[in-house]
Design a protein around this motif. Sequence first.
Motif, mmCIF file in Angstrom:
data_model
loop_
_atom_site.group_PDB
_atom_site.id
_atom_site.type_symbol
_atom_site.label_atom_id
_atom_site.label_comp_id
_atom_site.label_asym_id
_atom_site.label_seq_id
_atom_site.Cartn_x
_atom_site.Cartn_y
_atom_site.Cartn_z
ATOM 1 N N GLU A 233 0.828 -1.207 0.000
ATOM 2 C CA GLU A 233 0.000 0.000 0.000
ATOM 3 C C GLU A 233 0.862 1.257 0.000
ATOM 4 O OE1 GLU A 233 -3.643 2.275 2.364
ATOM 5 O OE2 GLU A 233 -2.953 0.322 3.104
ATOM 6 N N ILE A 234 2.074 1.164 0.525
ATOM 7 C CA ILE A 234 2.953 2.337 0.518
ATOM 8 C C ILE A 234 3.270 2.756 -0.910
ATOM 9 C CG2 ILE A 234 5.254 3.182 1.130
ATOM 10 C CD1 ILE A 234 5.038 1.731 3.746
ATOM 11 N N SER A 241 -0.176 10.382 -3.818
ATOM 12 C CA SER A 241 0.063 11.606 -3.047
ATOM 13 C C SER A 241 0.390 12.762 -3.982
ATOM 14 C CB SER A 241 1.232 11.399 -2.074
ATOM 15 O OG SER A 241 0.945 10.377 -1.150
ATOM 16 N N THR A 242 0.013 13.962 -3.570
ATOM 17 C CA THR A 242 0.279 15.142 -4.389
ATOM 18 C C THR A 242 1.428 15.991 -3.859
ATOM 19 O OG1 THR A 242 -1.487 16.295 -3.185
ATOM 20 C CG2 THR A 242 -2.061 15.297 -5.303
ATOM 21 N N ASP A 243 1.842 15.758 -2.609
ATOM 22 C CA ASP A 243 3.015 16.432 -2.052
ATOM 23 C C ASP A 243 3.430 15.691 -0.777
ATOM 24 O OD1 ASP A 243 1.328 17.343 0.061
ATOM 25 O OD2 ASP A 243 0.858 19.159 -1.051
ATOM 26 N N ARG A 250 -1.630 10.439 4.259
ATOM 27 C CA ARG A 250 -2.102 9.154 3.737
ATOM 28 C C ARG A 250 -1.459 7.987 4.490
ATOM 29 N NH1 ARG A 250 -4.503 8.939 -1.435
ATOM 30 N NH2 ARG A 250 -4.856 10.985 -2.376
ATOM 31 N N LEU A 251 -0.163 8.108 4.787
ATOM 32 C CA LEU A 251 0.506 7.056 5.553
ATOM 33 C C LEU A 251 -0.166 6.870 6.913
ATOM 34 C CD1 LEU A 251 4.237 7.954 4.773
ATOM 35 C CD2 LEU A 251 3.035 5.896 4.004
ATOM 36 N N ALA A 252 -0.548 7.979 7.545
ATOM 37 C CA ALA A 252 -1.177 7.905 8.870
ATOM 38 C C ALA A 252 -2.517 7.172 8.818
ATOM 39 C CB ALA A 252 -1.385 9.315 9.424
ATOM 40 N N ARG A 253 -3.222 7.247 7.671
ATOM 41 C CA ARG A 253 -4.545 6.618 7.549
ATOM 42 C C ARG A 253 -4.483 5.124 7.231
ATOM 43 N NH1 ARG A 253 -5.812 11.498 4.570
ATOM 44 N NH2 ARG A 253 -5.735 10.361 2.582
ATOM 45 N N GLY A 550 -5.183 4.452 3.238
ATOM 46 C CA GLY A 550 -4.197 5.491 2.963
ATOM 47 C C GLY A 550 -4.155 5.837 1.491
ATOM 48 N N ALA A 551 -4.169 4.816 0.644
ATOM 49 C CA ALA A 551 -4.203 5.054 -0.798
ATOM 50 C C ALA A 551 -5.522 5.682 -1.193
ATOM 51 C CB ALA A 551 -3.998 3.735 -1.545
#
Length: 588
Positions: A233-234, A241-243, A250-253, A550-551
Motif C-alpha cells: 500500500e505504501i 500523493s500530491t506532495d 495518507r501514511l497515517a490513515r 491510505g491510498a
Amino acid sequence: MKITPKPIVKDDTIETVVLNRRMVGDKMEKTKYKSDIEIAQESTMKPIFEIASKLGLSEDDLELYGKYKAKLSSDALKKIATKQSGKVILVTAINPTAAGEGKSTVTVGLGDAFNRIGKKAMIAMREPSLGPTMGIKGGATGGGYAQVLPMEDINLHFTGDLHAITTANNALAAFIDNHLQQGNELQIDQRRIVWKRALDLNDRALRKVIIGLGGPAQGVPREDGFDITVASEIMAVLCLSTDLQDLKNRLARMVVAYNYQKQPVTVGDLKVEGALTLLLKDAVKPNLVQTIEGTPALIHGGPFANIAHGCNSAIATLTASKLADYVVTEAGFGADLGAEKFLHIKTRSAGFKPEAVVIVATIRALKMHGGMLKTELVNENVQALMAGFTNLKKHIETVQSFGLPAVVAINKFVTDSDAEVKALLDWCSEQNISVALTEVWEKGGEGGIPLAEKVIEAIENQDNKFAPLYDLSDSIADKVRTIVQKVYGGKDVEFSSKAKKQLKDFDSYGWSHLPVCMAKTQYSLSDDPSKLGRPTDFTITIREFKPSIGAGFIVALTGDVMTMPGLPKKPAALNMNVDEKGNAVGLF
C-alpha cells in the motif's frame, strides 16, 4: 532523421539479438535484429542538464543521480505548480497475451512523435519492478528505437525508490511487532494483523511465514507473509500523493490491524507516520530521464495493475503537465484494469481530466484472442484475426463509455502480413474508429507520427465528456457491479460470505465512499484467464476485500490473483550477466 533497425547476421547461434521474421514472397525468412539493450547501449545520451533545459528548468532544480538521471527538487515542483496544465493522453491496450502488446514502446514512441511534429511533449511512466524484470515479464522501458534511457539503470536499481518503499514497508512491520512485544497498548489482535512485509522480487516461498519463534526474547509468534513491493500500500500511497504533507497524511490513515474489539488500528495510532515519511522524502520526488531521441521522461512509481491501481505517480503526471503541452502516460495491462483505475481512481485523486485514450493492439495478440496458439502466430490467419476483434471492440466501448475520444494504435510487428493489416484497418474504418499504423519499435518517433496526428485530431474534433461510471456515494457492492457489467461486460457479481461481512464492517467504519480497485487477471475480461476474446454471460466472484485507506480505495480480490508472484521455470535472470567493463548483458 530516419532510424531503422540494422540486421546483424542470419545466424541462430548468436544469443544477444532478437529473432524476427519477414515475408519474402510466400516464405518466412528469419532475420536477426539488434536487441533492445544493444540499441540502448549504442545510443548517445545527453547530460540530464540539457534535457532539463528544454523544460525551462535550471541546474538548481535538479538533484543529480549521476550524469544522466536526476530527481526534480521540492523547490522546482513548487515553482511550476501554478503554470497552466498541458493535455494528458492515456495509453492503454487490449487484454495482454503471451505474445506481448508493446504498450510502453508505443507510449515512448508517441512522445517522441509529438516532438518530431513540433509539439512540446513529455512522457510519464512507471518504474519497473525487479521481480518481473528477473522473472518473465521483462522490463518497462519500451523497446527497439522507442526506449527510455539509461534502460539498464531504470530496469535495475534506478534511483532507489523501490528500495525506499521496501524499507518503509518493513520498518512499519517491525514497529507493529515491537508494539506487541512492548505491552500492546493498542490491544492489537495478533490474529488480525493485515500488514505484510515486502520484497521487490518474485519469491513464492515467502507468501506465508511464521515469525517470532524462539522464545519471549524473539518476539510474539504469529503468522505473517510477504507481498512484492509494488503491491505494498505504501507504493499506492506514494503514487497517489500530491506532495510531502499529503504523503504523511495518507501514511497515517493506513490500516495495519484490528484490535480485540475488531476496530481498525492505523499507522497514526502507532504514531510512526513521521518516521515512514522520513524514509520516503526523496522517493516521493519524480525522476527525470530521456528517450533515445531526447524526449524528457518522468519515470516514477510502479504499482501493478492487476493487484493495485497500475499508474505512475500523480506527482509525475501533474508535474509533466506543467512542463509540457502534451503528456503521454500509460496504465498497466488492458483498459479493463489500468485504464479503468486511472479513470476512476487517479484522475479523482489528482484532480485532472485526460484528453484522449490510445488503445494499443497487435495483430498477433488479436489472433490469440481469436483462437490461435502462440506457436502459430507467424502464420497469416485473417479469420482468427477477425474473430479477435471482439476483444478490441469491448475496450473501445469501455473508453467511449467514459466519454473520452479513443484512438487505436496498431503496434506493427514484422510477422504481420499485408492482408492482416488491411483487415484490421478496414474493420476500424467500418466501425468509424480512429486508427493509426504504428511502427515506433522499428522507426522510433518517425514511426509514431501518424498516431500523434490522429491523437491531435481526436482531441480537437471529438467531444470530450469525461465522467466516471459510478458515483463515490454508491455502495461498494454497486461500484463493483458497475465495473463488472460496464467495463468487463459480465452478467453479475457474487460475494463470498467473508466479502459480505466485510461490506457491512466497512460501512460501519465509514469507508463506503471510497472507489474500488479490482484485483483481477489481466489476461481476460472475466476472472478466468483462459477465457480470451470477449466472454459473455459470466459472473465475477469477489472472495474478499482489502482496505487501502491510505491510498484511498478498497481492493476487491477475485480469482487467484497473488500479491507475491513466483519465478517461472526458466527466469529471465538466466540470460543476464555483466561483462568485464561492467556493462549489462542479456537484459532484454
